[in-house]
Design a protein around this motif. Sequence first.
Motif, PDB file in Angstrom:
ATOM      1  N   GLU A 369      13.071  21.306  -9.298  1.00  0.00           N
ATOM      2  CA  GLU A 369      13.410  21.975 -10.556  1.00  0.00           C
ATOM      3  C   GLU A 369      12.986  21.151 -11.777  1.00  0.00           C
ATOM      4  OE1 GLU A 369      16.710  19.303  -9.328  1.00  0.00           O
ATOM      5  OE2 GLU A 369      15.554  20.889  -8.336  1.00  0.00           O
ATOM      6  N   GLU A 370      12.593  19.869 -11.578  1.00  0.00           N
ATOM      7  CA  GLU A 370      12.180  19.014 -12.691  1.00  0.00           C
ATOM      8  C   GLU A 370      10.664  18.902 -12.818  1.00  0.00           C
ATOM      9  OE1 GLU A 370      13.722  15.140 -12.007  1.00  0.00           O
ATOM     10  OE2 GLU A 370      15.759  15.829 -11.544  1.00  0.00           O
ATOM     11  N   LEU A 371       9.920  19.308 -11.777  1.00  0.00           N
ATOM     12  CA  LEU A 371       8.504  18.947 -11.668  1.00  0.00           C
ATOM     13  C   LEU A 371       7.574  20.156 -11.753  1.00  0.00           C
ATOM     14  CD1 LEU A 371       8.937  16.470  -8.682  1.00  0.00           C
ATOM     15  CD2 LEU A 371       8.672  15.848 -11.095  1.00  0.00           C
ATOM     16  N   VAL A 372       6.279  19.848 -11.878  1.00  0.00           N
ATOM     17  CA  VAL A 372       5.226  20.848 -11.773  1.00  0.00           C
ATOM     18  C   VAL A 372       4.509  20.615 -10.450  1.00  0.00           C
ATOM     19  CG1 VAL A 372       3.034  21.661 -12.718  1.00  0.00           C
ATOM     20  CG2 VAL A 372       4.900  21.045 -14.262  1.00  0.00           C
ATOM     21  N   VAL A 373       4.330  21.674  -9.665  1.00  0.00           N
ATOM     22  CA  VAL A 373       3.625  21.573  -8.379  1.00  0.00           C
ATOM     23  C   VAL A 373       2.364  22.415  -8.459  1.00  0.00           C
ATOM     24  CG1 VAL A 373       3.742  21.968  -5.896  1.00  0.00           C
ATOM     25  CG2 VAL A 373       5.785  21.241  -7.135  1.00  0.00           C
ATOM     26  N   LYS A 374       1.222  21.845  -8.019  1.00  0.00           N
ATOM     27  CA  LYS A 374      -0.058  22.545  -8.098  1.00  0.00           C
ATOM     28  C   LYS A 374      -0.741  22.566  -6.734  1.00  0.00           C
ATOM     29  CE  LYS A 374      -0.997  20.941 -12.839  1.00  0.00           C
ATOM     30  NZ  LYS A 374      -1.935  20.126 -13.662  1.00  0.00           N
ATOM     31  N   ASN A 375      -1.400  23.675  -6.452  1.00  0.00           N
ATOM     32  CA  ASN A 375      -2.280  23.777  -5.292  1.00  0.00           C
ATOM     33  C   ASN A 375      -3.572  23.066  -5.652  1.00  0.00           C
ATOM     34  OD1 ASN A 375      -4.285  24.679  -3.444  1.00  0.00           O
ATOM     35  ND2 ASN A 375      -3.064  26.485  -2.979  1.00  0.00           N
ATOM     36  N   VAL A 376      -3.993  22.087  -4.834  1.00  0.00           N
ATOM     37  CA  VAL A 376      -5.163  21.276  -5.191  1.00  0.00           C
ATOM     38  C   VAL A 376      -6.447  22.098  -5.211  1.00  0.00           C
ATOM     39  CG1 VAL A 376      -4.152  19.131  -4.353  1.00  0.00           C
ATOM     40  CG2 VAL A 376      -5.537  20.517  -2.794  1.00  0.00           C
ATOM     41  N   GLY A 377      -6.460  23.260  -4.563  1.00  0.00           N
ATOM     42  CA  GLY A 377      -7.671  24.064  -4.521  1.00  0.00           C
ATOM     43  C   GLY A 377      -7.665  25.236  -5.472  1.00  0.00           C
ATOM     44  N   ALA A 378      -6.582  25.413  -6.236  1.00  0.00           N
ATOM     45  CA  ALA A 378      -6.475  26.561  -7.132  1.00  0.00           C
ATOM     46  C   ALA A 378      -6.797  26.154  -8.564  1.00  0.00           C
ATOM     47  CB  ALA A 378      -5.074  27.168  -7.058  1.00  0.00           C
ATOM     48  N   SER A 379      -7.091  27.147  -9.390  1.00  0.00           N
ATOM     49  CA  SER A 379      -7.338  26.907 -10.813  1.00  0.00           C
ATOM     50  C   SER A 379      -6.863  28.115 -11.595  1.00  0.00           C
ATOM     51  CB  SER A 379      -8.837  26.665 -11.070  1.00  0.00           C
ATOM     52  OG  SER A 379      -9.594  27.793 -10.676  1.00  0.00           O
ATOM     53  N   GLY A 380      -6.943  28.016 -12.930  1.00  0.00           N
ATOM     54  CA  GLY A 380      -6.556  29.147 -13.775  1.00  0.00           C
ATOM     55  C   GLY A 380      -5.071  29.377 -13.855  1.00  0.00           C
ATOM     56  N   GLY A 381      -4.260  28.390 -13.435  1.00  0.00           N
ATOM     57  CA  GLY A 381      -2.808  28.555 -13.513  1.00  0.00           C
ATOM     58  C   GLY A 381      -2.208  29.286 -12.334  1.00  0.00           C
ATOM     59  N   TYR A 382      -3.008  29.543 -11.287  1.00  0.00           N
ATOM     60  CA  TYR A 382      -2.507  30.253 -10.112  1.00  0.00           C
ATOM     61  C   TYR A 382      -1.907  29.282  -9.100  1.00  0.00           C
ATOM     62  CZ  TYR A 382      -5.011  34.309 -11.923  1.00  0.00           C
ATOM     63  OH  TYR A 382      -5.441  35.344 -12.716  1.00  0.00           O
ATOM     64  N   ASP A 383      -0.988  29.803  -8.284  1.00  0.00           N
ATOM     65  CA  ASP A 383      -0.302  29.040  -7.233  1.00  0.00           C
ATOM     66  C   ASP A 383       0.234  27.722  -7.791  1.00  0.00           C
ATOM     67  OD1 ASP A 383       0.787  28.741  -4.756  1.00  0.00           O
ATOM     68  OD2 ASP A 383      -1.019  27.944  -3.814  1.00  0.00           O
ATOM     69  N   MET A 384       1.010  27.843  -8.855  1.00  0.00           N
ATOM     70  CA  MET A 384       1.576  26.677  -9.523  1.00  0.00           C
ATOM     71  C   MET A 384       3.051  26.941  -9.805  1.00  0.00           C
ATOM     72  SD  MET A 384       0.178  24.819 -12.997  1.00  0.00           S
ATOM     73  CE  MET A 384       0.622  26.077 -14.179  1.00  0.00           C
ATOM     74  N   LEU A 385       3.857  25.917  -9.623  1.00  0.00           N
ATOM     75  CA  LEU A 385       5.295  26.011  -9.902  1.00  0.00           C
ATOM     76  C   LEU A 385       5.635  25.120 -11.086  1.00  0.00           C
ATOM     77  CD1 LEU A 385       8.212  26.944  -8.689  1.00  0.00           C
ATOM     78  CD2 LEU A 385       8.300  24.556  -7.927  1.00  0.00           C
ATOM     79  N   ILE A 386       6.262  25.691 -12.103  1.00  0.00           N
ATOM     80  CA  ILE A 386       6.799  24.896 -13.218  1.00  0.00           C
ATOM     81  C   ILE A 386       8.304  24.887 -13.045  1.00  0.00           C
ATOM     82  CG2 ILE A 386       6.985  24.654 -15.712  1.00  0.00           C
ATOM     83  CD1 ILE A 386       4.334  26.093 -15.982  1.00  0.00           C
ATOM     84  N   GLY A 387       8.797  23.806 -12.452  1.00  0.00           N
ATOM     85  CA  GLY A 387      10.196  23.719 -12.029  1.00  0.00           C
ATOM     86  C   GLY A 387      11.220  24.155 -13.053  1.00  0.00           C
ATOM     87  N   PRO A 388      11.201  23.598 -14.287  1.00  0.00           N
ATOM     88  CA  PRO A 388      12.240  23.939 -15.264  1.00  0.00           C
ATOM     89  C   PRO A 388      12.252  25.410 -15.672  1.00  0.00           C
ATOM     90  CG  PRO A 388      11.116  21.914 -15.893  1.00  0.00           C
ATOM     91  CD  PRO A 388      10.335  22.506 -14.754  1.00  0.00           C
ATOM     92  N   GLN A 389      11.140  26.118 -15.426  1.00  0.00           N
ATOM     93  CA  GLN A 389      11.072  27.531 -15.816  1.00  0.00           C
ATOM     94  C   GLN A 389      11.121  28.474 -14.614  1.00  0.00           C
ATOM     95  OE1 GLN A 389       7.595  28.020 -18.270  1.00  0.00           O
ATOM     96  NE2 GLN A 389       8.333  26.645 -19.861  1.00  0.00           N
TER      97      GLN A 389
END
Length: 486
Positions: A369-389
Amino acid sequence: MLKNYPSSSFYDEMVAESSKVRPHYEKFYRILQKLADDELLEKHETAQLSFLRQGITFTVYHEDGGTERTMPFDFIPIIIPAEDWEKIETGIKQRVKALNYFLEDIYNEKKILKDGVVPRDLIENNQYYYEQQAGGLNLPHRNHIYLAGIDLIRDGNGVYRVLEDNLRNPSGLSYVFQNRFVMRKVFPEFFLEHDIRTLEHQFSHLYQALLNHVPANSLSPDNPTAVLLTPGMYNSAYYDHVFLAQQMGIEMVEGQDLLVKNDIVYMKTMRGLQRVDIIYRRIDDDFLDPEEFRDDSALGVPGLMEACRKDNAVVVNGVGNGVADDKAVYAYVPEMIRYYLGEDPLIPNVDTYFLSDKASREDVLSRLEELVVKNVGASGGYDMLIGPQSTPEQIEIFKEKILENPAQYIAQPTIQLSRAPAFQQERFYPCHVDLRVFAVGCDHIHVLPGGLSRVALKEGSLVVNSSQGGGGKDTWVLREGAENNA
């Protein structure tokens, strides 16, 4: 303008503490205050219509197909003082130079892997590492990076950090020029009192750098033929392709317009076949040559890679560049700079946690819930988690994704992404911003003054990508001493 402007812990590009305007924005603010509300609204709408009339669009893909949209534009620019820009420019050149050394190394001698500076498994198991196709190619000037787009953010202390490297097909360069064109057309009063570094003649740098990538066996090394290879009009960045080809004065072609005969690339024309030396490709590696990548690709050119091996043609940006802008490899760029250049990085990274490491993974999973998680192969803001939101359900979904394939994800702290005022919906409010800086490389690296300032127009959002509702701002780099004349 600032009457109801909220203060916060975020660094604000324009507004300092106690709602005071930063010195390099004072002149802009003074002019802005003279514009009536109805005049501002009219100018804002005129700017949006200008983008629409010129067909300045991008495509957003979703389950039902693609939707073509104009890039939302905000007229309050990001203004960068000359002293700050000098640091950015020097740091970008340093980074791109090291990344190019890295690409040349891993496709040839692999010294950095042998010395254990970058883990061998991270490279050799990378989905974007094409050793068979790109290994040992004789690239002109040993240059893999013709055009780089380096994404910068400012943290809560106003320190610039690199968020991401884009070394394959960085998009958005056309918007840099169109943002400036629309700004000058709709808000000429701002330019009368500001001494801003011009964008004129920047395409001569792009064009000359492109022509410097002449293959060894070219029949006309002093007058090579270059083309821009596009996937076609349904690509999300098609406007970008059209604009760049027009401004550089080169032909834009699709795969079906080229053919390879006796390991030489030709362009089909009304007058017959014309030999092609340099291909500025805007097609991903997988679709570039069906004989060596995906055999079902209808976008590429059969035999293209063999023509490159025989030094009869050159593809830029280089094949296999994706391994260097991978989000996991990103964490090692500071070490690359130290290894190849013997220097400390001038622009720091954002802290990054590898989820393939058990201890890091357990730590990240305990505080998603505190962090940002990104898929290393994705771009454009897809498959990404912004924990606080994110909702508890979204966090749970990402927990499962990470546990299922930990090597596919990295995590970073939620950066206190800097913000700037935006004028939308007939009012001013703060929005988060980042900056994509473009660098053109060959014998030397040229950094375009300014870049594409991307803005998260959805109030409170941290996602600036146009595909996720973001927009653009003009970016002004002040000339030396200009900010002192406010």
